[in-house]
Motif scaffolding. Structure first.
Motif, PDB file in Angstrom:
ATOM      1  N   SER A  39       0.867  -1.172   0.000  1.00 32.08           N
ATOM      2  CA  SER A  39       0.000   0.000   0.000  1.00 32.08           C
ATOM      3  C   SER A  39       0.906   1.225   0.000  1.00 32.08           C
ATOM      4  O   SER A  39       1.729   1.383   0.905  1.00 32.08           O
ATOM      5  CB  SER A  39      -0.892  -0.009   1.243  1.00 32.08           C
ATOM      6  N   TRP A  41       1.035   5.286   0.117  1.00 32.22           N
ATOM      7  CA  TRP A  41       0.285   6.488   0.477  1.00 32.22           C
ATOM      8  C   TRP A  41       1.048   7.708  -0.003  1.00 32.22           C
ATOM      9  O   TRP A  41       2.252   7.835   0.251  1.00 32.22           O
ATOM     10  CB  TRP A  41       0.116   6.568   1.992  1.00 32.22           C
ATOM     11  N   THR A  78      -2.039  -1.040  -3.727  1.00 35.85           N
ATOM     12  CA  THR A  78      -3.014   0.006  -3.439  1.00 35.85           C
ATOM     13  C   THR A  78      -2.303   1.346  -3.437  1.00 35.85           C
ATOM     14  O   THR A  78      -1.244   1.482  -2.812  1.00 35.85           O
ATOM     15  CB  THR A  78      -3.652  -0.223  -2.049  1.00 35.85           C
ATOM     16  N   THR A  80      -2.984   5.309  -2.481  1.00 36.38           N
ATOM     17  CA  THR A  80      -3.904   6.167  -1.748  1.00 36.38           C
ATOM     18  C   THR A  80      -3.358   7.582  -1.663  1.00 36.38           C
ATOM     19  O   THR A  80      -2.174   7.785  -1.399  1.00 36.38           O
ATOM     20  CB  THR A  80      -4.114   5.632  -0.318  1.00 36.38           C
ATOM     21  N   CYS A  82      -3.826  11.164   0.405  1.00 35.07           N
ATOM     22  CA  CYS A  82      -4.300  11.720   1.673  1.00 35.07           C
ATOM     23  C   CYS A  82      -5.465  12.686   1.436  1.00 35.07           C
ATOM     24  O   CYS A  82      -5.389  13.559   0.576  1.00 35.07           O
ATOM     25  CB  CYS A  82      -3.132  12.444   2.339  1.00 35.07           C
ATOM     26  N   THR A  83      -6.522  12.505   2.205  1.00 29.94           N
ATOM     27  CA  THR A  83      -7.714  13.342   2.087  1.00 29.94           C
ATOM     28  C   THR A  83      -7.396  14.826   2.243  1.00 29.94           C
ATOM     29  O   THR A  83      -7.775  15.642   1.395  1.00 29.94           O
ATOM     30  CB  THR A  83      -8.752  12.934   3.153  1.00 29.94           C
ATOM     31  N   ARG A 101      -7.292   5.855  -4.687  1.00 28.03           N
ATOM     32  CA  ARG A 101      -8.341   6.179  -3.727  1.00 28.03           C
ATOM     33  C   ARG A 101      -7.898   7.362  -2.868  1.00 28.03           C
ATOM     34  O   ARG A 101      -6.710   7.623  -2.724  1.00 28.03           O
ATOM     35  CB  ARG A 101      -8.692   4.980  -2.847  1.00 28.03           C
ATOM     36  N   ALA A 103      -8.175   8.715   1.007  1.00 29.85           N
ATOM     37  CA  ALA A 103      -8.513   8.258   2.357  1.00 29.85           C
ATOM     38  C   ALA A 103      -7.731   9.071   3.375  1.00 29.85           C
ATOM     39  O   ALA A 103      -6.710   9.682   3.049  1.00 29.85           O
ATOM     40  CB  ALA A 103      -8.221   6.768   2.507  1.00 29.85           C
ATOM     41  N   SER A 107      -7.776   5.591   8.083  1.00 30.08           N
ATOM     42  CA  SER A 107      -7.478   4.452   7.195  1.00 30.08           C
ATOM     43  C   SER A 107      -5.996   4.109   7.232  1.00 30.08           C
ATOM     44  O   SER A 107      -5.622   2.930   7.229  1.00 30.08           O
ATOM     45  CB  SER A 107      -7.902   4.776   5.767  1.00 30.08           C
ATOM     46  N   ASP A 110      -5.305   2.354  10.492  1.00 33.17           N
ATOM     47  CA  ASP A 110      -5.845   1.002  10.418  1.00 33.17           C
ATOM     48  C   ASP A 110      -4.894   0.076   9.662  1.00 33.17           C
ATOM     49  O   ASP A 110      -4.639  -1.046  10.095  1.00 33.17           O
ATOM     50  CB  ASP A 110      -7.221   1.013   9.744  1.00 33.17           C
ATOM     51  N   GLU A 111      -4.349   0.548   8.553  1.00 31.47           N
ATOM     52  CA  GLU A 111      -3.428  -0.276   7.759  1.00 31.47           C
ATOM     53  C   GLU A 111      -2.144  -0.587   8.510  1.00 31.47           C
ATOM     54  O   GLU A 111      -1.692  -1.730   8.519  1.00 31.47           O
ATOM     55  CB  GLU A 111      -3.086   0.413   6.438  1.00 31.47           C
TER      56      GLU A 111
END
Length: 122
Positions: A39, A41, A78, A80, A82-83, A101, A103, A107, A110-111
């Motif tokens: 993943s 980010w 994945t 991602t 950052c929002t 995505r 997130a 999130s 959690d990962e």
């Protein structure tokens, strides 16, 4: 080389710190090639690399093309954004590449707190 645990990589810099940025993408794609669940980010100015054409414009001598590394993550892992980082740059889901995505920190936490996960921040 066989990977035995998931890897979460957080890239906190963009073109302003090209070596650090490239390293994050390189480690993520190398881990995928080793069989790890990955993943990646993107935070800060790294979020721009989730927009079409941005990774293609990034060049660092002696480094793999960033778009190839990004696409490897999109294909097998994945990716991602950052929002808050997207919001600060007025980026919406529609502006991001397919498969990316958006997130937030819940999130991410959690990962990284899952059993056996290795987290790296660049």
């Amino acid at each position: 080389m066989t990977a035995s645990r998931p890897l979460v990589v957080k890239c906190t810099s963009g073109a302003e710190a090209p070596e650090r940025c490239s390293q994050a993408f390189t480690v993520a794609s190398t881990a995928l090639a080793a069989g790890a669940s990955v993943s990646l980010w993107l935070t800060g100015d790294a979020v721009w690399f989730a927009v079409a054409g941005r990774a293609e414009a990034f060049h660092l001598p002696h480094a793999a093309p960033l778009e190839e590394l990004r696409d490897a993550v999109l294909d097998a892992g994945t990716l991602t954004v950052c929002t808050q980082c997207a919001a600060r740059r007025e980026l919406t889901q529609e502006q991001l590449l397919p498969g990316v995505r958006i997130a937030g920190s819940a999130s991410f936490v959690d990962e990284v707190l899952r059993e056996g996960v290795q987290a790296l921040v660049y």
